[in-house]
Write an enzyme that holds these catalytic residues in place. Structure first.
Site, PDB file in Angstrom:
ATOM      1  N   GLY A  77      -0.177   4.649   0.713  1.00  0.00           N
ATOM      2  CA  GLY A  77      -0.607   3.872   1.854  1.00  0.00           C
ATOM      3  C   GLY A  77       0.223   4.381   3.015  1.00  0.00           C
ATOM      4  O   GLY A  77       1.290   4.873   3.051  1.00  0.00           O
ATOM      5  N   CYS A  78      -0.401   4.057   4.266  1.00  0.00           N
ATOM      6  CA  CYS A  78       0.344   4.484   5.651  1.00  0.00           C
ATOM      7  C   CYS A  78       1.522   3.682   5.807  1.00  0.00           C
ATOM      8  O   CYS A  78       2.619   4.348   6.001  1.00  0.00           O
ATOM      9  CB  CYS A  78      -0.783   4.374   6.635  1.00  0.00           C
ATOM     10  SG  CYS A  78      -1.449   2.854   7.072  1.00  0.00           S
ATOM     11  N   HIS A  79       1.394   2.163   5.984  1.00  0.00           N
ATOM     12  CA  HIS A  79       2.674   1.650   6.031  1.00  0.00           C
ATOM     13  C   HIS A  79       3.583   1.858   4.908  1.00  0.00           C
ATOM     14  O   HIS A  79       4.887   2.015   5.093  1.00  0.00           O
ATOM     15  CB  HIS A  79       2.280   0.019   6.048  1.00  0.00           C
ATOM     16  CG  HIS A  79       1.446  -0.510   7.053  1.00  0.00           C
ATOM     17  ND1 HIS A  79       1.779  -0.531   8.461  1.00  0.00           N
ATOM     18  CD2 HIS A  79       0.130  -0.825   7.159  1.00  0.00           C
ATOM     19  CE1 HIS A  79       0.726  -1.092   9.057  1.00  0.00           C
ATOM     20  NE2 HIS A  79      -0.038  -1.109   8.463  1.00  0.00           N
TER      21      HIS A  79
END
Length: 307
Positions: A113-115
């Protein structure tokens, strides 16, 4: 020639992957007519004809797509949340210890995931090195551009009739149940989830993930933290920078349009700010997926990336 199928190519991540791969002479993109894009039988045929299949789908649809893959030689790279902590799947962050070798031999890779990418990059090496305890109580602030919310949020922010509230940063994930938290805990080795504060702001792309740490909670010194990052992140995609600020500021948009990630340490002898900056659509999504594909194919992992 590597045959690639993108299931969900109309979404933000899928479109970016398609754009990048379309320019490559070593890739043959398998496509379906618009009328067959959601046809299960047509998708199944394309998935099983591909050497590499990217899943750019909602979680439930990604699980269904994996069930359609019967060809044992088809490698699947899932960009959804569905398989990031699932047994039999390799977490696709090659810069973590041993992951690059695992990805190279995998048939199932879960794109981070990005975060989570920024948080994992900052925390996992410190726990592995023994500088942070697994029971550490951490916080995480993450600024992201609005493209991370997909087509609906992009349209909302770019609408002439948009709400004036969108002109200021907006915090979300207020219930502390954000979908990236399970991988943030599992991949780092933490025993409890951090207090996580994701914030979306009025810029298209870019991400700045910050983990504040008190020096008294370290089993070492701030210089030891820098030494760990220096040893882990020498590039080509993730790199530790000794001086990363812009005259006392750190912009969340500094890596927009790129596929690499910058790791930095700021603060003082008592309080540290550990920061990862990257593009939420680059190393936070499509760029990471292409990097993982390159490793699977045994070619230079930066092929087709902007770094």
């Amino acid at each position: 020639m590597t045959r690639v199928f993108i299931d969900g190519s109309a979404g933000t991540t899928g479109l970016r992957i398609r754009e990048r791969l379309s320019a490559r002479a070593d890739i043959e993109l398998l496509t379906l007519p618009e009328s067959e894009r959601k046809d299960v039988r047509a998708r199944q045929g394309a998935l099983n004809s591909a050497d590499v299949a990217f899943l750019c789908l909602p979680d439930a649809a990604a699980v269904e797509a994996v069930a359609l893959v019967e060809n044992p030689t088809t490698a699947v790279i899932d960009t959804s949340t569905a398989h990031r902590t699932a047994p039999g799947w390799v977490y696709g962050f090659p810069e973590l210890g041993g992951r690059r070798t695992q990805i190279a031999g995998a048939r199932r890779v879960a794109n981070p995931g990005c975060h989570a990418s920024g948080f994992v990059a900052l925390v996992e090496p410190l726990i592995r090195a023994g500088l942070l305890r697994a029971d550490a109580a951490l916080t995480c602030f993450s600024l992201t551009g609005y493209s991370g919310g997909g087509k609906k949020m992009i349209a909302e922010y770019e609408s002439p009739e948009r709400s004036p509230l969108l002109a200021a940063p907006r915090q979300y994930g207020l219930t502390q149940q954000h979908k990236h938290l399970p991988e943030m805990v599992r991949i780092t080795g933490l025993e409890t989830a951090p207090a996580f504060c994701p914030i979306v702001a009025d810029f298209y792309s870019g991400m700045e993930v910050t983990v504040p740490v008190f020096a008294r909670d370290l089993k070492g010194t701030p210089d030891d933290v820098r030494a760990v990052y220096r040893a882990c992140y020498g590039g080509p995609v993730v790199h530790f920078d000794e001086q990363a600020d812009e005259n006392g500021f750190m912009s969340a948009g500094s890596m927009s349009g790129r596929d690499d990630m910058q790791i930095a340490v700021a603060g003082n002898a008592d309080r540290l700010l550990l920061t990862a900056r990257f593009d939420n659509l680059g190393k936070g999504a499509s760029g990471a997926a292409i990097q993982n594909m390159n490793i699977l194919l045994g070619i230079d992992e930066t092929t087709g990336l902007t770094i």
